[in-house]
Design an enzyme around this catalytic site. Sequence first.
Site, PDB file in Angstrom:
ATOM      1  CE1 TYR A 156      -3.191   3.150   0.819  1.00  9.66           C
ATOM      2  CE2 TYR A 156      -2.209   2.981   2.886  1.00  9.66           C
ATOM      3  CZ  TYR A 156      -3.051   4.083   1.696  1.00  9.66           C
ATOM      4  OH  TYR A 156      -3.948   4.747   2.014  1.00  9.66           O
TER       5      TYR A 156
HETATM    6  N1  LIG Z   1      -8.973   7.431   5.538  1.00 11.00           N
HETATM    7  C1  LIG Z   1      -7.502   7.428   5.816  1.00 11.00           C
HETATM    8  O1  LIG Z   1      -6.982   7.187   7.163  1.00 11.00           O
HETATM    9  C2  LIG Z   1      -6.543   7.659   4.985  1.00 11.00           C
HETATM   10  C3  LIG Z   1      -5.176   8.067   5.275  1.00 11.00           C
HETATM   11  C4  LIG Z   1      -4.022   8.138   4.469  1.00 11.00           C
HETATM   12  C5  LIG Z   1      -4.624   7.670   3.143  1.00 11.00           C
HETATM   13  N2  LIG Z   1      -5.403   7.731   2.883  1.00 11.00           N
HETATM   14  C6  LIG Z   1      -6.122   7.783   1.012  1.00 11.00           C
HETATM   15  O2  LIG Z   1      -7.199   8.729   1.074  1.00 11.00           O
HETATM   16  C7  LIG Z   1      -7.631   8.456   0.016  1.00 11.00           C
HETATM   17  C8  LIG Z   1      -9.742   8.442  -0.067  1.00 11.00           C
HETATM   18  O3  LIG Z   1      -9.689   7.186   1.583  1.00 11.00           O
HETATM   19  P1  LIG Z   1     -10.966   6.755   2.487  1.00 11.00           P
HETATM   20  O4  LIG Z   1     -10.479   6.302   3.869  1.00 11.00           O
HETATM   21  O5  LIG Z   1     -11.527   7.951   1.348  1.00 11.00           O
HETATM   22  O6  LIG Z   1     -11.087   5.198   1.037  1.00 11.00           O
HETATM   23  P2  LIG Z   1     -12.052   5.096   1.186  1.00 11.00           P
HETATM   24  O7  LIG Z   1     -12.231   3.805   0.514  1.00 11.00           O
HETATM   25  O8  LIG Z   1     -13.751   4.881   1.142  1.00 11.00           O
HETATM   26  O9  LIG Z   1     -12.216   5.446  -0.978  1.00 11.00           O
HETATM   27  C9  LIG Z   1     -12.105   5.181  -2.025  1.00 11.00           C
HETATM   28  C10 LIG Z   1     -12.656   5.458  -2.819  1.00 11.00           C
HETATM   29  O10 LIG Z   1     -12.234   4.863  -4.085  1.00 11.00           O
HETATM   30  C11 LIG Z   1     -13.323   3.631  -4.663  1.00 11.00           C
HETATM   31  N3  LIG Z   1     -12.257   3.431  -5.575  1.00 11.00           N
HETATM   32  C12 LIG Z   1     -11.573   2.174  -5.418  1.00 11.00           C
HETATM   33  N4  LIG Z   1     -10.735   2.324  -6.436  1.00 11.00           N
HETATM   34  C13 LIG Z   1     -11.675   3.158  -7.107  1.00 11.00           C
HETATM   35  C14 LIG Z   1     -11.062   2.416  -9.608  1.00 11.00           C
HETATM   36  N5  LIG Z   1     -10.046   1.497  -9.287  1.00 11.00           N
HETATM   37  N6  LIG Z   1     -11.834   3.862 -10.106  1.00 11.00           N
HETATM   38  C15 LIG Z   1     -13.029   4.401  -9.228  1.00 11.00           C
HETATM   39  N7  LIG Z   1     -13.154   4.453  -7.815  1.00 11.00           N
HETATM   40  C16 LIG Z   1     -12.466   3.241  -6.877  1.00 11.00           C
HETATM   41  C17 LIG Z   1     -13.700   3.263  -3.677  1.00 11.00           C
HETATM   42  O11 LIG Z   1     -14.934   2.680  -4.165  1.00 11.00           O
HETATM   43  C18 LIG Z   1     -13.956   3.780  -2.761  1.00 11.00           C
HETATM   44  O12 LIG Z   1     -15.601   4.608  -2.880  1.00 11.00           O
HETATM   45  C19 LIG Z   1      -6.916   6.825  -0.721  1.00 11.00           C
HETATM   46  O13 LIG Z   1      -6.841   7.143  -1.637  1.00 11.00           O
HETATM   47  C20 LIG Z   1      -6.601   6.536   0.533  1.00 11.00           C
HETATM   48  O14 LIG Z   1      -5.903   5.613   0.041  1.00 11.00           O
HETATM   49  C21 LIG Z   1      -6.562   7.230   3.924  1.00 11.00           C
END
Ligand SMILES: NC(=O)c1ccc[n+]([C@@H]2O[C@H](COP(=O)([O-])OP(=O)(O)OC[C@H]3O[C@@H](n4cnc5c(N)ncnc54)[C@H](O)[C@@H]3O)[C@@H](O)[C@H]2O)c1
Length: 339
Positions: A156
């Site tokens: 990741y």
């Molecule tokens: N939540 C956290 O604590 C956190 C921390 C660090 C980084 N992030 C990053 O922030 C971003 C948002 O995270 P989140 O917590 O909202 O995650 P989440 O899983 O709730 O949201 C990600 C969304 O991306 C969509 N997705 C995944 N693959 C896809 C594809 N191939 N095509 C179209 N849509 C796709 C999923 O359906 C999902 O709704 C991500 O990039 C994640 O890596 C989150």
Amino acid sequence: MRVLLTGAAGFIGFHTARRLIERGDEVVGFDVVNSYYDPSLKEARLALLAKAAMTAQGDWRFIRADLTDGAVVRKAFETRFDRVIHLAAQAGVRHSLTHPHDYISSNIVAFLNILEACRDQKTPHLTYASTSSVYGANLKMPFSEHEGVDHPLQLYAATKRSNELMAHAYSHLFRLPTTALRFFTVYGPWGRPDMALFLFTKSILAGKPIDVFNNGKHSRDFTYIDDIVEGVIRASDQIAEPNPAWDAMNPDPASSNAPYRIFNIGNNSPVALLDYITAIEEATGKKATIRFKPLQAGDVPDTYADVSSLIEAVDYKPATPVCEGVRKFVEWYRTYYSE
Ligand SMILES: NC(=O)c1ccc[n+]([C@@H]2O[C@H](COP(=O)([O-])OP(=O)(O)OC[C@H]3O[C@@H](n4cnc5c(N)ncnc54)[C@H](O)[C@@H]3O)[C@@H](O)[C@H]2O)c1
């Protein structure tokens, strides 16, 4: 502004979309709505966005598609965007140990499609999600964007670090302004069911034990969702520029002579995991039964964000205390699941 927001059905994407719609932007959401976790939660978020657009000044349109499909992405970019905010990804540290291919397709192939489309369309600014996980084996605290991050502890983190490197190549070659935002453990209402706060709250309310890894000796720079959204929007509004002081003989990893930059967005105030659990106990009014477990493969023991670059650039620092944020999450959880 007309904004393309990927991952709009996800936790952070939903909150960001709602704020943009409320301030009057024309938002095009893009999400495949996959089943990494309960898709009905994503559908409920999308329904709220459609509702928000009916009352707010802004506009909302949604494309349900996979970003790994280059033709679909190119079609979406037939509309010209003032900003692209790319939050879609395969998230989750632990899942990457069992489902590595999901990370290559949704984090690497999808990101390349976004970069290519931004290049073709000459998008004024691409802002995208990175993560505190890129700090990997680093132990120097607080984590600074100006330190090297070449020792990821799982795929990741490796894919997210790759995004930063891919973005630099496009910023350099095609002068595409890009901003990476390294989020630190985001939590709050509508949060992800695979994350600790959700899992702990669910079990504590049901009187079930919770598994606490590294024997509870974790600390995290837990960052409240509204603070993340504020940081995302401020960073996206302000287009990345080349750093005139950047020195190729002593290269700063967080900026460049290309329009490229990296910011941490964290609370700058790490909290011990056991104190976080205490906050959940206070918010739920129930005592947790803890099962202590060893450190999980791929987990980092502690995170702590240096946010001085974010403050300097966009005059903003996350500040919501954990007790307040956890209380708001538990309130939402109880209402949403009619506990
Ligand atoms: N939540 C956290 O604590 C956190 C921390 C660090 C980084 N992030 C990053 O922030 C971003 C948002 O995270 P989140 O917590 O909202 O995650 P989440 O899983 O709730 O949201 C990600 C969304 O991306 C969509 N997705 C995944 N693959 C896809 C594809 N191939 N095509 C179209 N849509 C796709 C999923 O359906 C999902 O709704 C991500 O990039 C994640 O890596 C989150």
